[in-house]
Scaffold this motif. Structure first.
Motif, short mmCIF file in Angstrom:
data_model
loop_
_atom_site.label_atom_id
_atom_site.label_comp_id
_atom_site.label_asym_id
_atom_site.label_seq_id
_atom_site.Cartn_x
_atom_site.Cartn_y
_atom_site.Cartn_z
N LEU A 58 25.68 4.34 -8.72
CA LEU A 58 26.17 5.43 -7.87
C LEU A 58 26.08 5.05 -6.40
O LEU A 58 27.01 5.33 -5.61
CB LEU A 58 25.36 6.69 -8.16
CG LEU A 58 25.75 7.94 -7.36
CD1 LEU A 58 27.20 8.33 -7.65
CD2 LEU A 58 24.82 9.11 -7.70
N ILE A 59 24.99 4.42 -5.99
CA ILE A 59 24.86 4.00 -4.59
C ILE A 59 25.93 2.97 -4.24
O ILE A 59 26.56 3.02 -3.16
CB ILE A 59 23.44 3.42 -4.35
CG1 ILE A 59 22.40 4.53 -4.39
CG2 ILE A 59 23.37 2.70 -3.00
CD1 ILE A 59 20.98 4.05 -4.25
N ASN A 102 29.25 4.82 -3.81
CA ASN A 102 29.29 5.55 -2.54
C ASN A 102 29.44 4.60 -1.35
O ASN A 102 30.17 4.89 -0.38
CB ASN A 102 28.02 6.39 -2.39
CG ASN A 102 28.00 7.59 -3.32
OD1 ASN A 102 29.06 8.05 -3.74
ND2 ASN A 102 26.82 8.08 -3.63
N TYR A 103 28.75 3.47 -1.42
CA TYR A 103 28.82 2.50 -0.31
C TYR A 103 30.25 1.95 -0.17
O TYR A 103 30.77 1.81 0.93
CB TYR A 103 27.83 1.37 -0.58
CG TYR A 103 27.60 0.45 0.59
CD1 TYR A 103 26.69 0.76 1.60
CD2 TYR A 103 28.30 -0.75 0.69
CE1 TYR A 103 26.48 -0.08 2.67
CE2 TYR A 103 28.10 -1.61 1.77
CZ TYR A 103 27.18 -1.27 2.75
OH TYR A 103 26.99 -2.10 3.82
N LEU A 135 32.53 4.71 1.23
CA LEU A 135 32.28 4.92 2.65
C LEU A 135 32.87 3.80 3.49
O LEU A 135 33.42 4.03 4.58
CB LEU A 135 30.77 5.05 2.89
CG LEU A 135 30.34 5.37 4.32
CD1 LEU A 135 30.90 6.72 4.75
CD2 LEU A 135 28.81 5.37 4.42
N SER A 175 19.80 5.88 1.02
CA SER A 175 20.12 6.00 -0.41
C SER A 175 19.07 5.29 -1.26
O SER A 175 18.67 5.79 -2.32
CB SER A 175 21.51 5.41 -0.68
OG SER A 175 22.51 6.11 0.03
#
Length: 380
Positions: free
Chosen positions: A22-23, A26-27, A30, A88
């Motif tokens: 998930l991180i 998201n990274y 972004l 995170s």
């Protein structure tokens, strides 16, 4: 590693893998969204960027405050990405700790029925098969396992009860013909015209008959003790020892064996008849399997210890002495039936005790009987 620990590790591992994925997602999202790459704050934005992001306005560098820090869009994007990444990671570590704790709690609740099954199995004995799990809950795999275990216990209990009833009934049925045979032999020996050969044969038959009766009595006692105790009462074990030593006095005098006794007041909650048989079998065995001029030592403190002198007993042969009809080769000439120590072990188990034996250093056997002592003490 216990199953609960392994399940917790699996839960935490799956959570960490999902959190890292998930991180990463998201990274990446972004990084794709960041609009300031290759731009500076002091420069006018392109028309298309201003149209896409109406909240961002361009200003002239000359109208900025003197303490304004001007950074490039690339630096701003890198700093933002690093901040998001570290925050995170910290959030993931905190959530991982919480996940481990929750996993431990959930694993404990899931495995609770297995602990119930295990504890029930530990409490089971051949003499106490009345315990059942009776697990409540939905019809899942654990419920099926518990029901299967209960069904197996039902079948085992039925099998043990049938075996014990068979031994008891067979022993009772055999006592009647033996009593008739003894009566007929005694009548034949009492006849005035009985010859010496008949008298010798009759004496031998009476001796054989007596051995058979002792064997049957032993089987009845063994079957009774295996069924457990129907009633209990307080019994002074030291008094039982004194009575049984007096009973064995004639046999000890015949074998030229002496007794040495050291005991204290010792109260047991149990069956006085079975306890008397336990002590009596120990003492008679210690006398019968002794040597002329030997001794028997009886100690009663934390446990009952009966030791005797006699022939050397191999250490590897000791466990087999507690099995029915198992005796050492040099003991087969004695008057025993091979049930003495089996009865001792069965009676001790019926009283929630234990028995163990070891060879005596100078020959003979040492038997330790551990019987639960009550908290009652005779006032001094």
């Amino acid at each position: 590693m216990k199953l609960r620990t392994r399940l917790t590790a699996w839960y935490a591992g799956v959570f960490l893998i999902a959190g890292i994925a998930l991180i990463g997602l998201n990274y990446w999202l972004l990084a794709e969204w960041m609009p300031l790459e290759g731009m500076a704050v002091s420069r006018a934005l392109p028309t298309e960027a201003a149209a896409t992001y109406p909240g961002i306005a361009a200003v002239e560098a000359g109208v900025l405050p003197a303490d304004t820090l001007v950074v490039s869009g690339a630096d701003f994007a890198a700093d933002t990405m690093n901040t998001v990444l570290w925050q995170s990671v910290i959030a993931l570590l905190v959530a991982a700790v919480i996940a481990v704790w929750l996993g431990w709690v959930v694993a404990g609740r899931v495995l609770a029925p297995l602990h119930s099954i295990t504890s029930t199995a530990h409490r089971l004995e051949a003499e106490q098969l009345d315990r059942r799990i009776e697990l409540d809950g939905p019809p899942d795999e654990l419920k099926e396992l518990a029901d299967t275990f209960d069904g197996m216990l039902d079948r085992l209990a039925s099998s043990f009860d049938s075996q014990k009833r068979f031994v008891a009934n067979a022993s009772h049925e055999l006592r009647t013909p033996l009593a008739v045979q003894r009566t007929l032999i005694e009548v034949a020996l009492g006849a005035p015209d009985a010859s010496d050969d008949i008298r010798r044969l009759g004496a031998h038959l009476l001796d054989t008959n007596e051995r058979s009766e002792k064997l049957i009595d032993g089987l009845l006692l063994l079957a009774r003790s295996d069924r457990g105790l129907a009633t209990r009462e307080l019994v002074w074990l030291d008094e039982v020892i004194d009575d049984e030593i007096e009973t064995c006095a004639a046999l000890a005098a015949e074998k030229k064996v002496t007794f040495g006794v050291r005991s204290r007041r010792y109260l047991v909650d149990g069956d006085p008849v079975l306890l008397a048989h336990l002590v009596g079998n120990l003492l008679r065995n210690a006398v019968l399997y002794n040597e002329p001029g030997g001794s028997v030592t009886v100690e009663l403190d934390r446990e009952l210890i009966v030791s005797n002198t006699g022939p050397t007993v191999p250490a590897q042969a000791v466990p087999g002495l507690f099995e029915p009809f198992r005796r050492l080769r040099d003991r087969t000439g004695t008057a025993g039936s091979g049930l003495g120590l089996s009865i001792v072990q069965s009676v001790a188990r019926a009283h929630h005790g234990s028995v163990k034996a070891r060879p005596n250093g100078g020959g003979g056997l040492v038997v330790h009987v551990n019987l639960p002592e009550t908290g009652v003490r005779q006032p001094s």
